[in-house]
Enzyme design. Structure first.
Site, PDB file in Angstrom:
ATOM      1  CD  GLU A 197      -2.674   1.354   2.343  1.00  0.00           C
ATOM      2  OE1 GLU A 197      -3.363   2.320   2.538  1.00  0.00           O
ATOM      3  OE2 GLU A 197      -2.719   0.285   3.353  1.00  0.00           O
TER       4      GLU A 197
ATOM      5  NE  ARG B 291       4.286  -7.884  10.619  1.00  0.00           N
ATOM      6  CZ  ARG B 291       3.845  -6.812  11.452  1.00  0.00           C
ATOM      7  NH1 ARG B 291       2.428  -6.600  11.735  1.00  0.00           N
ATOM      8  NH2 ARG B 291       4.641  -5.660  11.281  1.00  0.00           N
TER       9      ARG B 291
ATOM     10  CE  LYS C  71       3.805   0.631   4.767  1.00  0.00           C
ATOM     11  NZ  LYS C  71       2.734   0.668   3.469  1.00  0.00           N
TER      12      LYS C  71
END
Length: 557
Positions: free
Chosen positions: A35, A262, A272
């Site tokens: 994104e 992750r 983020k």
């Protein structure tokens, strides 16, 4: 002897099983779908390496698709930085695509779902919708609009698209199961009203698809065979599949979502939102601050693509999350830089050394090697003169036999130059040594082949000719945080753990060849550490960032 085959990780095994069950190799396709709402970080490198690595293994295309469904947070700057980072890591994508490319198709599919009784327009505020969902142990409450007539939802949805309603006044929800133990299936929102300009579509759309709706359908439109994502999306997989079932054509490939752990690295954060706070609150100088765990920050600090890819390979592909020691990352960059970094001489805490029996005004250029680890790295010449700089810590007036550097009455070799002996010192009013006076053996020149040049002394020091030295600013970086998991405590702001000494700048001197190095070029300041030239450098003031120290006791398992 036949080379032992490397065992498959669980994702490779899934793909091999799919091939065995009829998936054609030419149907295999992957994607990396960031994104564009921030810069890529160390966590993203795992997803990048997995997807593009599988593309290379199976000779399959990999799309770079931007999941740009939230115009509030997405910018072209982030798109550009992501492309730069992926290219810098050495990967090439097949197609550059955007979820926004599919807005019209997604809208048309949503209209069909309303017609099929699979979606409805809800006029409740988001807070009420959240409350009605309850929790996994308690059945949800159906919206009073859940069974509204199809024609009514179709009309309202079109008017939502046309911008007739205010933000937050309506949403389109999928009609699935309000008592499902999986909260993602409790009539998730598919569209919300957002009257914000999009970085690609401008003001054409007043409604935007939610990530879960857009992501899987984008995979399907691109005929991605394996949609690989991090473990946090495991609970989203049933919704991913449910959405696909609404549009799936049996003649096409149905994307298969699978999740991997992750990557969490000690002393780093990979949220983020929290990285944005670091930038917004000036805890760092920007997204590419060398203390940041962003790819651009790591690149600026001096990390190499090879070192990052080696790190990802050592971490491996796992199903369970764990905390990776930052020392492993440092080990990988140190290991690579040892092979590729040019050896240069710089003094970061200088003290003057004068060779009293070396002729005043004389200078000579001495040959020295660029990198002993590289066969064809060649040599260069460095200037030598009567007055030099050496590291302050390389000299002691008195020292025991275990101190192999310079002491009064003791001898050392100057790298690629001569053997010298310290004779006396000069001090200031505070007792600080300002100048070391030494003598040299004229016949001991390195590489001259004389008997004196072959004489063994225990210490070898780096140095810089004071006459030719160029001043440099040297930035010494430490960990950005003082604790291993700065965001582990929910009740404590992670900014409380910022290391106040995460960067210090010191003044030093370097050999003149450093004027000509490129920004980002890997260097080893001999006996000090690995460094790289920073983009802040000017013709009059060079700046070098320390990438990593020269040695560490860490050994990978």
């Amino acid at each position: 002897m036949e080379e032992e085959k490397k065992s498959l990780n669980f994702i490779e095994q899934i793909i091999e099983d799919d091939i065995a069950n009829g998936l054609k190799k030419e149907q295999i396709r992957f994607r990396f779908p960031p994104e564009p709402n921030g810069y890529l970080h160390i966590g993203h490198t795992k997803a990048i390496c997995i997807n593009f690595g599988l593309g290379e293994k199976y000779n399959a295309p990999v799309n770079l698709r931007f999941d740009d469904t939230n115009p509030e947070k997405e910018e072209q700057e982030f798109v550009d930085s992501i492309k730069k980072d992926v290219e810098w890591l050495g990967f090439k994508w097949d197609k550059e695509l955007y979820a926004s490319d599919y807005f019209q198709q997604l809208y048309e599919w949503a209209v069909q779902m309303i017609k099929d009784g699979k979606a409805y327009v809800d006029e409740q505020p988001s807070e009420v919708i959240t409350e009605q969902r309850k929790n996994p142990a308690e059945p949800g409450i159906e919206s009073p609009y859940r069974n509204r007539p199809v024609e009514e939802s179709l009309d309202l949805f079109e008017r939502m698209k046309n911008g007739e309603f205010e933000e937050g006044s309506m949403s389109l929800r999928a009609q699935i199961d309000m008592v499902s133990p999986n909260m993602n299936l409790r009539d998730p929102v598919m569209y919300r009203i957002l009257k914000r300009p999009h970085h690609r579509t401008g003001t054409a759309w007043k409604i935007y698809p939610m990530y879960d709706w857009a992501h899987g359908e984008s995979d399907y439109l691109e005929q991605v065979s394996h949609s690989l994502c991090s473990l946090e999306f495991e609970n989203h997989r049933p919704l991913y599949n449910w959405y696909l079932e609404q549009v799936y054509d049996e003649s096409k490939v149905a994307p298969k979502q699978r999740e991997f752990a992750r990557m969490n690295v000690s002393y780093m954060i990979t949220s983020k939102r929290k990285l944005q706070r670091l930038v917004a609150e000036n805890a760092v100088t920007g997204w590419d601050d060398p203390r940041m765990p962003t790819i651009s920050g790591m690149r600026r600090k001096g990390f190499t693509p090879t070192s990052i890819k080696n790190f990802i390979e050592k971490v491996g592909v796992a199903k369970r999350e764990n905390l990776i020691e930052i020392q492993l990352l440092d080990f990988c960059v140190r290991e690579d830089l040892n092979k590729v970094a040019k050896r240069v001489m710089a003094v970061v805490d200088p003290v003057k050394l004068i060779i009293e029996n070396y002729p005043e005004g004389k200078e000579e250029w001495l040959e020295t090697e660029n990198n002993p680890e590289q066969e064809n790295a060649g040599t260069r010449e460095v200037p030598f003169s009567r007055e030099l700089y050496i590291e302050r810590e390389d000299f002691k007036e008195e020292a025991n036999n275990k101190f192999f550097r310079l002491k009064l009455g003791g001898e050392v070799r100057l790298k690629s130059a001569y053997i010298i002996k310290a004779e006396r010192v000069e001090k200031d009013e505070n007792g600080e040594i300002t100048t070391i006076y030494a003598s040299y053996d004229e016949k001991s020149k390195s590489g001259s082949g004389t008997e004196e040049s072959l004489r063994k002394v225990k210490g070898t020091l780096h140095w810089v000719s004071a006459t030719h030295a160029i001043p440099v600013d040297v930035r010494i970086y430490d960990k950005l945080f003082t604790v291993e998991q700065p965001d582990a405590e929910k009740d404590v702001d992670f900014l409380n753990f910022i290391n106040p000494e995460s960067v210090t700048t010191i003044k030093g001197f370097a050999e003149p060849s450093l004027k000509d190095v490129e920004v980002g070029e890997p260097l080893q300041f001999q006996r000090i550490g690995y460094f790289t030239k920073d983009q802040d450098s000017t013709d009059s003031q060079l700046v070098f960032n320390r990438t990593v120290t020269l040695k560490d006791s860490f050994k990978p398992e």
